[in-house]
Write a protein that holds these residues in place. Structure first.
Motif, PDB file in Angstrom:
ATOM      1  N   GLY A 159      -0.423  10.596  -1.996  1.00  0.00           N
ATOM      2  CA  GLY A 159       0.480   9.810  -1.162  1.00  0.00           C
ATOM      3  C   GLY A 159       1.066   8.615  -1.864  1.00  0.00           C
ATOM      4  O   GLY A 159       0.843   8.382  -3.051  1.00  0.00           O
ATOM      5  N   LEU A 160       1.802   7.865  -1.103  1.00  0.00           N
ATOM      6  CA  LEU A 160       2.510   6.685  -1.573  1.00  0.00           C
ATOM      7  C   LEU A 160       1.836   5.442  -1.008  1.00  0.00           C
ATOM      8  O   LEU A 160       1.614   5.351   0.205  1.00  0.00           O
ATOM      9  CB  LEU A 160       3.963   6.750  -1.094  1.00  0.00           C
ATOM     10  N   ARG A 161       1.488   4.493  -1.881  1.00  0.00           N
ATOM     11  CA  ARG A 161       0.883   3.250  -1.410  1.00  0.00           C
ATOM     12  C   ARG A 161       1.965   2.427  -0.701  1.00  0.00           C
ATOM     13  O   ARG A 161       3.019   2.177  -1.258  1.00  0.00           O
ATOM     14  CB  ARG A 161       0.313   2.437  -2.568  1.00  0.00           C
ATOM     15  N   VAL A 162       1.687   2.025   0.552  1.00  0.00           N
ATOM     16  CA  VAL A 162       2.636   1.200   1.297  1.00  0.00           C
ATOM     17  C   VAL A 162       2.118  -0.218   1.503  1.00  0.00           C
ATOM     18  O   VAL A 162       2.900  -1.127   1.760  1.00  0.00           O
ATOM     19  CB  VAL A 162       3.028   1.835   2.654  1.00  0.00           C
ATOM     20  N   GLN A 163       0.826  -0.408   1.404  1.00  0.00           N
ATOM     21  CA  GLN A 163       0.167  -1.714   1.404  1.00  0.00           C
ATOM     22  C   GLN A 163      -1.063  -1.581   0.513  1.00  0.00           C
ATOM     23  O   GLN A 163      -1.382  -0.491   0.044  1.00  0.00           O
ATOM     24  CB  GLN A 163      -0.247  -2.126   2.827  1.00  0.00           C
ATOM     25  N   GLU A 164      -1.796  -2.656   0.315  1.00  0.00           N
ATOM     26  CA  GLU A 164      -2.957  -2.620  -0.575  1.00  0.00           C
ATOM     27  C   GLU A 164      -3.947  -1.503  -0.199  1.00  0.00           C
ATOM     28  O   GLU A 164      -4.437  -0.792  -1.064  1.00  0.00           O
ATOM     29  CB  GLU A 164      -3.671  -3.970  -0.569  1.00  0.00           C
ATOM     30  N   SER A 165      -4.228  -1.348   1.076  1.00  0.00           N
ATOM     31  CA  SER A 165      -5.193  -0.318   1.485  1.00  0.00           C
ATOM     32  C   SER A 165      -4.579   0.680   2.476  1.00  0.00           C
ATOM     33  O   SER A 165      -5.271   1.237   3.318  1.00  0.00           O
ATOM     34  CB  SER A 165      -6.428  -0.976   2.104  1.00  0.00           C
ATOM     35  N   GLU A 166      -3.277   0.904   2.354  1.00  0.00           N
ATOM     36  CA  GLU A 166      -2.577   1.849   3.218  1.00  0.00           C
ATOM     37  C   GLU A 166      -1.725   2.787   2.370  1.00  0.00           C
ATOM     38  O   GLU A 166      -1.040   2.356   1.458  1.00  0.00           O
ATOM     39  CB  GLU A 166      -1.653   1.119   4.196  1.00  0.00           C
ATOM     40  N   GLU A 173       0.904   6.356   2.672  1.00  0.00           N
ATOM     41  CA  GLU A 173       1.601   7.338   3.483  1.00  0.00           C
ATOM     42  C   GLU A 173       1.421   8.691   2.822  1.00  0.00           C
ATOM     43  O   GLU A 173       1.725   8.866   1.638  1.00  0.00           O
ATOM     44  CB  GLU A 173       3.074   6.991   3.598  1.00  0.00           C
ATOM     45  N   VAL A 174       0.914   9.649   3.580  1.00  0.00           N
ATOM     46  CA  VAL A 174       0.600  10.971   3.066  1.00  0.00           C
ATOM     47  C   VAL A 174       1.381  12.005   3.864  1.00  0.00           C
ATOM     48  O   VAL A 174       1.364  11.995   5.092  1.00  0.00           O
ATOM     49  CB  VAL A 174      -0.915  11.255   3.186  1.00  0.00           C
ATOM     50  N   CYS A 175       2.043  12.892   3.171  1.00  0.00           N
ATOM     51  CA  CYS A 175       2.782  13.969   3.817  1.00  0.00           C
ATOM     52  C   CYS A 175       2.227  15.290   3.290  1.00  0.00           C
ATOM     53  O   CYS A 175       2.180  15.507   2.081  1.00  0.00           O
ATOM     54  CB  CYS A 175       4.273  13.842   3.523  1.00  0.00           C
ATOM     55  N   THR A 176       1.778  16.155   4.189  1.00  0.00           N
ATOM     56  CA  THR A 176       1.237  17.455   3.806  1.00  0.00           C
ATOM     57  C   THR A 176       2.052  18.563   4.466  1.00  0.00           C
ATOM     58  O   THR A 176       2.708  18.343   5.472  1.00  0.00           O
ATOM     59  CB  THR A 176      -0.242  17.584   4.219  1.00  0.00           C
ATOM     60  N   ARG A 177       1.986  19.740   3.890  1.00  0.00           N
ATOM     61  CA  ARG A 177       2.748  20.876   4.426  1.00  0.00           C
ATOM     62  C   ARG A 177       2.169  21.403   5.734  1.00  0.00           C
ATOM     63  O   ARG A 177       2.896  21.826   6.617  1.00  0.00           O
ATOM     64  CB  ARG A 177       2.821  22.002   3.412  1.00  0.00           C
ATOM     65  N   MET A 193       6.163  19.720   8.069  1.00  0.00           N
ATOM     66  CA  MET A 193       5.515  18.646   7.329  1.00  0.00           C
ATOM     67  C   MET A 193       4.756  17.755   8.295  1.00  0.00           C
ATOM     68  O   MET A 193       5.212  17.486   9.392  1.00  0.00           O
ATOM     69  CB  MET A 193       6.545  17.807   6.594  1.00  0.00           C
ATOM     70  N   ASN A 194       3.623  17.274   7.859  1.00  0.00           N
ATOM     71  CA  ASN A 194       2.779  16.377   8.639  1.00  0.00           C
ATOM     72  C   ASN A 194       2.667  15.068   7.888  1.00  0.00           C
ATOM     73  O   ASN A 194       2.249  15.053   6.735  1.00  0.00           O
ATOM     74  CB  ASN A 194       1.382  16.982   8.819  1.00  0.00           C
ATOM     75  N   SER A 195       3.026  13.971   8.548  1.00  0.00           N
ATOM     76  CA  SER A 195       2.913  12.660   7.922  1.00  0.00           C
ATOM     77  C   SER A 195       1.775  11.896   8.569  1.00  0.00           C
ATOM     78  O   SER A 195       1.638  11.876   9.791  1.00  0.00           O
ATOM     79  CB  SER A 195       4.214  11.868   8.085  1.00  0.00           C
ATOM     80  N   GLN A 196       0.971  11.257   7.733  1.00  0.00           N
ATOM     81  CA  GLN A 196      -0.172  10.470   8.184  1.00  0.00           C
ATOM     82  C   GLN A 196      -0.181   9.144   7.448  1.00  0.00           C
ATOM     83  O   GLN A 196       0.343   9.043   6.340  1.00  0.00           O
ATOM     84  CB  GLN A 196      -1.480  11.207   7.890  1.00  0.00           C
ATOM     85  N   LEU A 197      -0.800   8.150   8.074  1.00  0.00           N
ATOM     86  CA  LEU A 197      -0.968   6.847   7.446  1.00  0.00           C
ATOM     87  C   LEU A 197      -2.460   6.546   7.374  1.00  0.00           C
ATOM     88  O   LEU A 197      -3.036   6.040   8.330  1.00  0.00           O
ATOM     89  CB  LEU A 197      -0.248   5.754   8.249  1.00  0.00           C
ATOM     90  N   PRO A 198      -3.135   6.930   6.264  1.00  0.00           N
ATOM     91  CA  PRO A 198      -4.543   6.562   6.107  1.00  0.00           C
ATOM     92  C   PRO A 198      -4.667   5.097   5.693  1.00  0.00           C
ATOM     93  O   PRO A 198      -3.903   4.608   4.860  1.00  0.00           O
ATOM     94  CB  PRO A 198      -5.037   7.468   4.977  1.00  0.00           C
ATOM     95  N   VAL A 199      -5.617   4.401   6.287  1.00  0.00           N
ATOM     96  CA  VAL A 199      -5.938   3.019   5.921  1.00  0.00           C
ATOM     97  C   VAL A 199      -7.458   2.934   5.786  1.00  0.00           C
ATOM     98  O   VAL A 199      -8.178   3.711   6.391  1.00  0.00           O
ATOM     99  CB  VAL A 199      -5.419   2.005   6.970  1.00  0.00           C
ATOM    100  N   TYR A 200      -7.932   1.988   4.969  1.00  0.00           N
ATOM    101  CA  TYR A 200      -9.374   1.911   4.789  1.00  0.00           C
ATOM    102  C   TYR A 200      -9.836   0.478   4.656  1.00  0.00           C
ATOM    103  O   TYR A 200      -9.071  -0.428   4.334  1.00  0.00           O
ATOM    104  CB  TYR A 200      -9.827   2.731   3.584  1.00  0.00           C
ATOM    105  N   ARG A 237      -9.450   5.178   8.330  1.00  0.00           N
ATOM    106  CA  ARG A 237      -8.760   5.585   9.550  1.00  0.00           C
ATOM    107  C   ARG A 237      -7.440   6.216   9.159  1.00  0.00           C
ATOM    108  O   ARG A 237      -6.889   5.903   8.112  1.00  0.00           O
ATOM    109  CB  ARG A 237      -8.476   4.385  10.454  1.00  0.00           C
ATOM    110  N   TRP A 238      -6.923   7.084  10.004  1.00  0.00           N
ATOM    111  CA  TRP A 238      -5.594   7.646   9.757  1.00  0.00           C
ATOM    112  C   TRP A 238      -4.843   7.745  11.071  1.00  0.00           C
ATOM    113  O   TRP A 238      -5.423   7.968  12.120  1.00  0.00           O
ATOM    114  CB  TRP A 238      -5.645   8.984   9.038  1.00  0.00           C
ATOM    115  N   TYR A 239      -3.557   7.539  10.966  1.00  0.00           N
ATOM    116  CA  TYR A 239      -2.676   7.532  12.131  1.00  0.00           C
ATOM    117  C   TYR A 239      -1.493   8.448  11.846  1.00  0.00           C
ATOM    118  O   TYR A 239      -0.887   8.368  10.789  1.00  0.00           O
ATOM    119  CB  TYR A 239      -2.176   6.119  12.420  1.00  0.00           C
ATOM    120  N   GLY A 240      -1.172   9.310  12.796  1.00  0.00           N
ATOM    121  CA  GLY A 240      -0.035  10.205  12.643  1.00  0.00           C
ATOM    122  C   GLY A 240       1.275   9.445  12.727  1.00  0.00           C
ATOM    123  O   GLY A 240       1.388   8.466  13.452  1.00  0.00           O
TER     124      GLY A 240
END
Length: 95
Positions: free
Chosen positions: A27-34, A36-40, A1-8, A66-69
């Motif tokens: 993914g799951l919203r963790v903040q207004e513009s963030e 958490e995305v998990c892909t296989r 599994m790969n987890s990423q945190l896209p923000v915009y 932007r996205w952060y691992g």
């Protein structure tokens, strides 16, 4: 599994709603513009980035995603659409 945190940062309301709609499907919203995305696989996440890139193709220079691992090699999988790449120091830990 790969987890990423896209923000915009998207000022255009219509475009922001389109990106939010896509992000909420994957993914799951963790903040207004963030989100958490998990892909296989990395290829699954690359497909998401291609879709988001298409959404932003006509956006102005102030629009970016932007996205952060979220794993040990996360910095290597970090990236950006619409701006300079994230700074990559030699060692990074997210706490």
């Amino acid at each position: 599994m790969n987890s990423q945190l896209p923000v915009y940062g998207i000022s255009d309301d219509r475009l922001r709603q389109r990106v939010e709609k896509r992000a909420l499907r994957i993914g799951l919203r963790v903040q207004e513009s963030e989100f958490e995305v998990c892909t296989r696989t990395p290829a699954d996440f690359d497909q998401i980035i291609r879709e988001l890139t298409r959404l932003l193709k006509d956006a102005g220079p102030e629009t970016q995603i932007r996205w952060y691992g979220l794993n040990d090699d996360g910095c290597a999988r970090s990236g950006v659409i619409g701006s300079l790449p994230p700074f990559r120091p030699p060692t990074v830990r997210v706490l």
